[in-house]
Write an enzyme that holds these catalytic residues in place. Sequence first.
Site, mmCIF file in Angstrom:
data_model
loop_
_atom_site.group_PDB
_atom_site.id
_atom_site.type_symbol
_atom_site.label_atom_id
_atom_site.label_comp_id
_atom_site.label_asym_id
_atom_site.label_seq_id
_atom_site.Cartn_x
_atom_site.Cartn_y
_atom_site.Cartn_z
ATOM 1 N N ASP A 137 2.449 -7.326 -63.494
ATOM 2 C CA ASP A 137 2.560 -8.699 -63.296
ATOM 3 C C ASP A 137 1.549 -9.386 -64.334
ATOM 4 O O ASP A 137 0.517 -9.357 -64.204
ATOM 5 C CB ASP A 137 2.132 -9.318 -61.723
ATOM 6 C CG ASP A 137 2.686 -10.456 -61.454
ATOM 7 O OD1 ASP A 137 2.676 -11.313 -62.315
ATOM 8 O OD2 ASP A 137 3.000 -10.834 -60.325
ATOM 9 N N ARG A 139 1.426 -12.613 -64.682
ATOM 10 C CA ARG A 139 1.431 -14.185 -64.494
ATOM 11 C C ARG A 139 -0.233 -14.763 -64.159
ATOM 12 O O ARG A 139 -0.798 -14.050 -63.520
ATOM 13 C CB ARG A 139 2.308 -14.706 -63.336
ATOM 14 C CG ARG A 139 3.627 -14.507 -63.494
ATOM 15 C CD ARG A 139 4.396 -14.788 -62.220
ATOM 16 N NE ARG A 139 4.151 -13.794 -61.044
ATOM 17 C CZ ARG A 139 4.781 -13.636 -60.041
ATOM 18 N NH1 ARG A 139 5.599 -14.895 -59.518
ATOM 19 N NH2 ARG A 139 4.622 -12.719 -59.284
#
Length: 212
Positions: A137, A139
């Site tokens: 991930d 983000r």
Amino acid sequence: MAEAGGEQGGAGVRARVNVPLRLKNDSGETAKIVSFRGLSDGLEHVAIEFGAVADIPLVRLHSECLTGDVLGSTRCDCGPQLQESLELLSVSGGILLYLRQEGRGIGLYNKLDAYWLQQHRGLDTFAANRKLNFSDDLRDYRPAAQMLQALGVPRVRLLSNNPDKSEQLRRYGIDVVDVVPTGVFPNERNIRYLRAKVEQHGHSIEITQEFA
């Protein structure tokens, strides 16, 4: 004429405009869509405000998913989560931050490559990312924190099943006073995806249905 906004830590409100929405709950809601300047990643994230912003508003961080949000793909739960959030916020008030973080930050084309690996190599969503030399991930929720600060919202009730969102918001100076779970939207096509989120990244999703 768009409404100007304040500046917080280099980020500020660029414009605020009213947009009528057509939601499945037939609320006929008009929301304010807010754009920003000076966000740390330079992307065009927006906030969608419903009603008067409370002292501690309910806030949803939703990462863009073209396949789920727009096309209604059943490979993930993004579309149903977005619709649920919009309908809930239209009734209770609050803010949805729509973040341009397609594919957990790897972009649309790379996400489609990851889909191919899932379909043809049997990999789960996180293993497919790693096969493409990305982390699970990518983000970063600093822009989300900047958006909230620019809106004058230092404290939130967070609508999420993802513990990373609350952890990062707190790290970037937002006081998350409560975490409200989203609904669970399993089907025969996304059940493996949901289980991977629970087993590998600690999402608070309770899966009770079984699929062949």
